[in-house]
Design an enzyme around this catalytic site. Structure first.
Site, PDB file in Angstrom:
ATOM      1  N   ASP A   1      22.878  49.857  -7.367  1.00  0.00           N
ATOM      2  CA  ASP A   1      22.193  48.996  -6.399  1.00  0.00           C
ATOM      3  C   ASP A   1      21.652  49.862  -5.255  1.00  0.00           C
ATOM      4  O   ASP A   1      22.363  50.738  -4.737  1.00  0.00           O
ATOM      5  CB  ASP A   1      23.218  47.969  -5.861  1.00  0.00           C
ATOM      6  CG  ASP A   1      22.580  46.860  -5.054  1.00  0.00           C
ATOM      7  OD1 ASP A   1      21.385  46.597  -5.234  1.00  0.00           O
ATOM      8  OD2 ASP A   1      23.317  46.234  -4.246  1.00  0.00           O
TER       9      ASP A   1
ATOM     10  N   GLY B   1      23.609  40.233   3.714  1.00  0.00           N
ATOM     11  CA  GLY B   1      24.699  39.876   4.612  1.00  0.00           C
ATOM     12  C   GLY B   1      24.834  38.381   4.843  1.00  0.00           C
ATOM     13  O   GLY B   1      24.123  37.563   4.244  1.00  0.00           O
TER      14      GLY B   1
HETATM   15  P1  13P Z   1      23.799  39.168  -0.244  1.00  0.00           P
HETATM   16  O1  13P Z   1      24.196  39.899   0.985  1.00  0.00           O
HETATM   17  O2  13P Z   1      22.971  37.964   0.075  1.00  0.00           O
HETATM   18  O3  13P Z   1      24.931  38.819  -1.139  1.00  0.00           O
HETATM   19  O4  13P Z   1      22.833  40.126  -1.089  1.00  0.00           O
HETATM   20  C1  13P Z   1      23.360  41.142  -1.899  1.00  0.00           C
HETATM   21  C2  13P Z   1      22.315  42.086  -2.380  1.00  0.00           C
HETATM   22  O5  13P Z   1      21.121  41.863  -2.293  1.00  0.00           O
HETATM   23  C3  13P Z   1      22.800  43.329  -2.983  1.00  0.00           C
HETATM   24  O6  13P Z   1      21.765  44.205  -3.310  1.00  0.00           O
HETATM   25  O1  G3H Z   2      22.783  45.585  -0.726  1.00  0.00           O
HETATM   26  C1  G3H Z   2      23.830  45.280  -0.257  1.00  0.00           C
HETATM   27  C2  G3H Z   2      25.047  44.976  -1.023  1.00  0.00           C
HETATM   28  O2  G3H Z   2      25.627  43.814  -0.472  1.00  0.00           O
HETATM   29  C3  G3H Z   2      26.005  46.125  -1.044  1.00  0.00           C
HETATM   30  O3  G3H Z   2      26.512  46.317   0.220  1.00  0.00           O
HETATM   31  O4  G3H Z   2      26.166  48.745   0.741  1.00  0.00           O
HETATM   32  O5  G3H Z   2      27.930  47.355   1.891  1.00  0.00           O
HETATM   33  O6  G3H Z   2      28.202  48.032  -0.502  1.00  0.00           O
HETATM   34  P1  G3H Z   2      27.253  47.704   0.632  1.00  0.00           P
HETATM   35 ZN    ZN Z   3      20.056  44.147  -2.075  1.00  0.00          ZN
END
Ligand code: 13P
Ligand code: G3H
Ligand code: ZN
Length: 349
Positions: A83, A190
């Site tokens: 991610d 968030g």
């Molecule tokens: P949320 O913070 O809405 O759960 O989004 C998560 C996200 O986009 C991770 O890449």
């Molecule tokens: O993109 C955001 C996801 O919620 C992951 O969050 O970078 O705090 O692990 P993080």
């Molecule tokens: Zn994201």
């Protein structure tokens, strides 16, 4: 089943007209919660790890936990996804570890904060696509910038400052050859997305629909898609938490997105809220407890409940057995011979 290519998983979702939740993980309990929900609902899944998660858990621990999930659940197709990769090197290291999909988030510079130029985004994403596709690995790109900051990642703001321009989205998809495209339509990462209940006009669904019309073969991705349910907020606040009033993305808006080309829906915050609420409840009601199993078990159960609900709402439930995994080697051949090349059909504006 071995880990599958996210491209295969999303192509199948497009055929079936459903969306697939991509759930963030940092530890064993979160992976178990997702797999429990996938088993319960018979769903294919995308498990994703941010850079922060990889650093927190350490690459080898996290990756081997995912392999355990695949070994224990051979009937469930699982894609393992990086991610918000911030650079070519981050994506390369995930691919070398064995991830079957990466996101190159070139909408921001390598610092993960400053919006990048279109040209910078195209250059780094294209480089990742070349490296990944040679190895049968899927690539998600991002055009436009989301709001919010998570663990130091993000440009901040409300999410409406850098909404994706459909013309740029088409150009970006053509120039880079990404399999999936994250677009900015007003969501933020968030818990604090909206200060009042969104009424349907808040999210730029018209932009999403316009992009899908012109890029019908590129799987669209919605980030920042937690719904931040009031009941989960209430549990946290009831047991000593201090969350301010907030609203997330209504599930109906996500479902509208799914009817218009959204195949991957990123959810992290809802699971964080569910786990935190469950842990707070145990520690508040039974302050004498100190065995982590006493609060991690309810936390895992609370997350499983949320994930199973999203899997049903996104439509992936019931689809785990629809197909067999195509090997990553075969997928790589498909990219090489052009059969898997994403062909943006630029329909008339
Ligand atoms: P949320 O913070 O809405 O759960 O989004 C998560 C996200 O986009 C991770 O890449
Ligand atoms: O993109 C955001 C996801 O919620 C992951 O969050 O970078 O705090 O692990 P993080
Ligand atoms: Zn994201």
């Amino acid at each position: 089943m071995p880990l599958v290519s996210m491209r295969q998983l999303l192509d199948e979702a497009a055929k079936g007209g459903y969306g697939v939740g991509a759930f963030n993980v940092n530890d064993m309990e979160q992976i178990q919660a997702i797999m429990g929900a996938a088993k319960e609902t018979n769903s294919p899944v995308i498990i994703q790890a941010s850079r922060g998660a990889r650093a927190f858990a350490q690459d080898k621990y996290l990756f081997h936990l995912i392999l355990a999930a695949a070994e224990l659940n051979p009937e469930i197709p699982i894609a393992m996804h990086q991610d918000h990769g911030n650079s070519f090197e981050t994506c390369k290291s995930a691919i070398e570890l064995g991830y079957t999909s990466v996101m190159m988030d070139g909408s921001l510079k390598e610092d993960g904060k400053t919006p990048a130029s279109f040209e910078e985004n195209v250059a780094v994403t294209k480089r990742v696509v070349e490296f990944a596709h040679e190895r049968g690995v899927t690539v998600e790109g991002e055009i436009g910038v989301l709001g919010g900051v998570e663990d130091g990642h993000g440009a901040g703001g409300t999410g409406l400052e850098h909404v994706t321009d459909p013309d740029q989205a088409v150009e970006f998809a053509e120039l880079t050859g990404v399999d999936a495209l994250a677009i900015a339509i007003g969501t933020s990462h968030g818990a604090y997305k909206f200060t009042k209940k969104p009424d349907g006009s808040v999210l730029k669904m018209d932009v999403l629909i316009a992009i899908h019309k012109r890029l019908p073969n590129t799987h669209l991705v919605m980030h920042g898609s937690s719904s931040v349910p009031k009941d989960l907020q209430d549990v946290i606040n009831k047991y000593g938490g201090k969350l301010k009033e907030t609203w997330g993305v209504p599930v109906e808006e996500i479902q509208l997105g799914i009817r218009n080309g959204v195949r991957k829906i990123n959810v992290d915050t809802d699971n964080r809220l569910a786990m935190t609420g469950a842990i707070r409840k145990v520690l508040w009601e039974q302050p004498e407890k100190f065995d982590p199993r006493d609060y991690m078990k309810p936390a895992r159960e609370a997350m499983q409940k949320v994930v199973a609900q999203r899997m049903t709402q996104f439509g992936q439930a019931g689809h785990a057995g629809d197909y067999k995994a195509v090997s990553i080697v075969e997928i790589a051949k498909g990219y090489k011979d052009g059969s898997l090349k994403t062909k943006p059909l630029v329909a008339a504006k």
